[in-house]
Design a protein around this motif. Structure first.
Motif, short mmCIF file in Angstrom:
data_model
loop_
_atom_site.label_atom_id
_atom_site.label_comp_id
_atom_site.label_asym_id
_atom_site.label_seq_id
_atom_site.Cartn_x
_atom_site.Cartn_y
_atom_site.Cartn_z
N THR C 86 0.76 -1.16 0.05
CA THR C 86 0.07 0.06 -0.02
C THR C 86 1.08 1.06 0.03
O THR C 86 0.59 2.22 -0.68
CB THR C 86 -0.85 0.08 1.37
OG1 THR C 86 -1.82 -1.09 1.16
CG2 THR C 86 -1.80 1.27 1.46
N GLY C 87 2.01 1.23 0.71
CA GLY C 87 2.95 2.38 0.86
C GLY C 87 3.80 2.76 -0.03
O GLY C 87 4.02 3.92 -0.22
N SER C 88 4.10 1.72 -0.85
CA SER C 88 5.06 1.83 -2.00
C SER C 88 4.72 1.38 -3.28
O SER C 88 4.01 0.31 -3.34
CB SER C 88 6.43 1.47 -1.76
OG SER C 88 6.92 1.06 -2.96
N ARG C 89 4.59 2.27 -4.34
CA ARG C 89 4.15 1.91 -5.63
C ARG C 89 4.89 0.78 -6.17
O ARG C 89 4.46 -0.48 -6.63
CB ARG C 89 4.07 2.85 -6.76
CG ARG C 89 3.01 3.84 -6.53
CD ARG C 89 2.46 4.23 -7.84
NE ARG C 89 1.28 5.06 -7.42
CZ ARG C 89 0.70 6.30 -7.77
NH1 ARG C 89 1.54 6.61 -9.09
NH2 ARG C 89 -0.01 6.99 -7.28
N GLY C 92 4.08 -2.45 -4.54
CA GLY C 92 3.02 -2.78 -4.86
C GLY C 92 3.09 -3.56 -6.27
O GLY C 92 2.44 -4.61 -6.39
N VAL C 95 4.70 -6.98 -5.86
CA VAL C 95 3.92 -8.02 -4.92
C VAL C 95 2.74 -8.42 -5.50
O VAL C 95 2.32 -9.58 -5.81
CB VAL C 95 3.59 -7.43 -3.66
CG1 VAL C 95 2.71 -8.30 -2.84
CG2 VAL C 95 4.90 -7.34 -2.73
N ARG C 163 5.51 10.31 5.96
CA ARG C 163 4.96 9.59 5.58
C ARG C 163 5.30 8.16 5.72
O ARG C 163 4.48 7.12 6.18
CB ARG C 163 5.07 9.66 3.73
CG ARG C 163 4.21 10.46 3.08
CD ARG C 163 4.14 10.42 1.69
NE ARG C 163 3.80 11.55 1.10
CZ ARG C 163 2.44 11.90 1.11
NH1 ARG C 163 1.92 10.89 1.13
NH2 ARG C 163 1.86 13.13 0.65
#
Lengths: 255, 261, 255
Positions: C86-89, C92, C95, C163
């Motif tokens: 969720t936190g890192s494009r 994401g 994964v 963040r």
């Protein structure tokens, strides 16, 4: 204090065409000024606030606060959202203390200040309640206290009373003005209610429907401190409300 | 209930497959364990395995049992779940029994059921049936329970009888959630199928896996794993297509990316 | 409420009693020979006897050790990857497709590979449990964290939280209800999978006891481990629910 220069924002929509939410907004807000952004739903007025907050980047144009360009969120600008956005796993006290602890204040001192603010928003005795146990109006009081706690010089209020019933809403408007009279922070206040904008503001910025452009800026010359009961029978207040309502209903000239 | 992580289609999953195969090949070459042959050696066994009549029959048999068990489970579980969702009494009647059965490993019933029904198709199909029924009942129940009461009032006002309401209002309204259950059931059907065959060790893909393991045919073991994995992936993909087509009207769950912008 | 609750409990116990009565009836009527279906009394007295037997308890402890080792690994990997996706494009994008490919694969098919690589002892079973439990946890964490109200995060960023810090101090706690639901599903799956793994290939553990008993046609001893693992599953589920209720004190009730 806040200088908005040639601001535009477009979003990529699902069909890959771009939708312009805000077009060519330029606005200056002086220190200690209470300015409302008024417009129909979908005119991008909340987006404007999010850009000033640094939460959303603009497509074009710049925002500067005290001469410094905005590149992200910062503790000089405190947001208050229509959705309250309280941390559900923290109590009232925990929510109000959050910003103070993040700013590096010692726990005991933070608690003392948080308790004072909880008193200011008339929630003494609710310190250890969870947000889910509070009514909408109480939640928004907590959210306001949480933001006031870390002492931002600018308040960014995004339809803060939009989710509340009419009675709670007028009550909180009065309280907000009382709090504001104490230190006269700079406030940018987004709303779609003409009465609310006129009652609270020094200036009302009326936006057009999508894309949002500045249609007109109306100075509200009513004296302060304002009392609701007096204003409602005040001719100047009534005229302002009617004029701005007409302005909002007026057909939009082609850009 | 369509999380982005499991609904991306097209190129990225293909690249992920290739990436995983490359990782496997690399690991095999670096560690040099006899139990981990390189990917290309296992993949070389695929054509032979898929051309072998006996292996193919075994796979087809497994899939047939799975389809029958899965189909029967849907026929029973969807109506039961929907009825439970619309009637407090029916829900109160079934819930405790289902709660007790829930943590029982269904494939572990295999040895006991084999005592009663023998090692043939009946036992394996029954076990798959049991494995699939529970998630489908549960999600159909949740889906039917969440149906907007006022929608049923409107239907009643139009003169629909209770059974009509169940079929024409509750079923379609609960369909997105029912499909979540069916998808879980599909994955469970495959798992139960393979597991029951591994335990019974008499026929099917699970049996081939462990026979090859016993005979130290490691390439075949890994080729079979790839086949079962592929089967799982393809079934899920087909099901997703079907689901997307049938419940295209359902509002997608709002997904907001937080953290990066 | 109370007047209604009691008949419902009665109603709910009806099918359970019926199943037991049918079981008892079949055995005492002589329709099912004890070698195929032992009478309930025989099974439950054997269960009571086994629960005080150190050898049996040793097998149960082995099973529990594998269960918790695998589950702990699954929670650590699942929660970390879910939050980071969720936190890192970038995470994401890496994964996402891998999960898309691996999630619908029946993990039990990997068991022979785990045995070949990790041996016949604990490690292969723990790996299988982890592989099976990790996906519901990862998916629930990802879903929960990506559905967190952005304004909750903004409220934290406005106070000066970074963040990265907000990802673990705001996004993860806000997604806790969903994360814990995933963990509970993963826990029950772990319980089932460890038993199956022991049935397929093991020299100890509850699953092994079932298979061992079936080889010598001791039917009573086949029921005992099965009932034990089911009770264990129920107890873990109930225990986890109690823990969940404590951890989620501030969150609104789920429907």
């Amino acid at each position: 204090m806040i200088a908005i220069e040639g601001l535009s924002k477009s979003f990529e929509t699902a069909r890959r065409s771009s939708h312009t939410a805000l077009a060519d907004i330029s606005l200056n807000v002086a220190a200690g000024e209470f300015v409302s952004i008024l417009g129909p739903s979908g005119c991008g007025k909340s987006t404007l606030l999010y850009i000033v907050g640094g939460f959303v980047p603009p497509t074009e144009g710049t925002v500067a606060v005290n001469g410094k360009p905005v590149t992200g969120p910062g503790p000089d600008r405190g947001p208050v959202f229509q959705e309250f956005a309280l941390f559900p796993w923290k109590t009232v006290l925990g929510n109000v203390m959050y910003g103070l602890l993040e700013r590096g204040m010692a726990r005991s001192k933070a608690e003392e200040r948080a308790r004072a603010l909880i008193g200011l928003v008339h929630l003494k005795g609710y310190e250890h309640f969870y947000p889910k146990e509070l009514s909408g109006g109480m939640k928004q009081r907590v959210a306001i206290a949480r933001t006031l706690a870390y002492g931002p010089s600018i308040l960014l209020m995004d339809e803060p009373f939009g989710a509340l019933d009419a009675h709670t809403r007028t009550g909180l408007q009065n309280e907000l003005l009382d709090i504001w009279e104490r230190d006269r922070k700079t406030v940018l206040f987004v709303t779609h209610s003409v009465e609310e904008a006129v009652f609270l503001s020094d200036r009302v910025v009326v936006l057009t429907r999508s894309p949002g452009r500045i249609k007109q800026t109306v100075a509200i010359g009513l004296s302060r401190p304002r009392r609701r009961a007096q204003l409602l029978v005040d001719r100047r207040y009534q005229t302002l409300v009617v004029d701005i309502e007409r302005l909002m209903d007026a057909p939009e000239e082609a850009p | 209930m369509t999380p982005r992580l499991t609904s991306t289609a097209g190129l990225p999953p293909l690249l992920a497959c290739l990436g995983l195969l490359a990782l496997w090949e690399l690991a095999a070459r670096v560690f040099q364990i006899s139990g981990l042959p390189p990917a290309h050696e296992a993949l070389r066994q695929l054509p032979a395995l898929l051309a072998d009549r006996e292996a193919l029959f075994n796979i087809a048999d497994s899939v047939r049992r799975m389809a029958i068990g899965f189909g029967l489970a849907l026929l029973l579980a969807v109506p039961v779940g929907l009825l439970m969702g619309r009637s407090r009494l029916i829900a109160a009647f079934f819930n405790p029994l289902l709660m007790i059965i829930y943590p029982v490993p269904k494939a572990a019933l295999m040895p006991i059921i084999m005592l009663w029904l023998g090692v043939g198709d009946a036992s394996k199909t029954l076990v798959i049936f049991l494995g699939v029924s529970l998630p489908v009942i549960y999600h159909s129940y949740q889906g039917a329970r969440a149906v907007e009461e006022k929608m049923l009032w409107s239907a009643a006002a139009m003169g629909m009888r209770p059974l009509q309401r169940l079929v024409r209002i509750v079923l379609p309204a609960a369909l997105p959630e029912v499909f979540v259950g069916i998808r879980t059931g599909l994955v469970l059907a495959l798992i139960t199928m393979v597991t029951s065959e591994m335990i019974a060790r008499q026929a099917g893909v699970g049996n081939i896996l462990f026979n090859s393991l016993d005979m130290a045919l490691y390439d075949t073991v890994y080729a079979m794993i790839v086949i079962i994995g592929g089967l799982g992936f393809i079934l899920d993909l087909l099901f997703e297509r079907l689901r997307a087509w049938l419940v295209a009207w359902a509002e997608p769950v709002h997904q907001i990316a937080v953290g990066t912008s | 409420m109370m007047r209604r609750a009691i008949p419902e409990t009665l109603l709910g116990s009806l099918p359970v009693v019926l199943v037991l009565a049918l079981w008892q009836g079949l055995t005492s009527a002589g329709m099912a020979p004890p070698s195929l279906l032992p009478p309930p009394a025989a099974v439950f007295s054997r269960l009571a006897q086994q629960l005080t037997d150190p050898v049996f308890l040793g097998h149960a402890a082995t099973t529990l050790f594998r269960l918790f080792a695998g589950f702990t690994i699954a929670v650590a990997i699942g929660v970390a990857l879910g939050v980071l996706a969720t936190g890192s494009r970038t995470v994401g994008a890496l994964v996402g497709p891998v999960v898309r490919v691996l999630a619908p694969v029946p993990k039990i098919a990997l068991y022979p590979a785990f045995i070949l690589i990790l041996g016949f002892e604990h490690a292969s079973k723990i790996a299988l449990v982890a592989a099976d439990a990790v996906f519901p946890i990862l998916l629930a964490t990802y879903q929960g964290t990506s559905a967190v109200e952005p304004k909750l995060v903004w409220s934290a960023l406005a106070t000066g939280t970074s963040r990265r810090k907000a990802l673990f101090t705001i996004v993860l706690p806000a997604a806790l209800p969903s994360v814990l639901t995933g963990c509970r599903i993963g826990l029950v799956i772990s319980c089932i999978v460890v038993f199956l793994a022991e049935m397929i290939s093991s020299t100890n553990g509850l699953g092994h006891l079932l298979v061992y008993a079936s080889r010598s046609f001791r039917t009573v001893d086949m029921f005992v481990p099965l009932i034990t693992i089911s009770i264990l599953g129920l107890a873990l589920n109930a225990g986890f629910n109690a823990l969940r209720a404590r951890l989620l004190a501030g969150f609104p009730e789920e429907s």
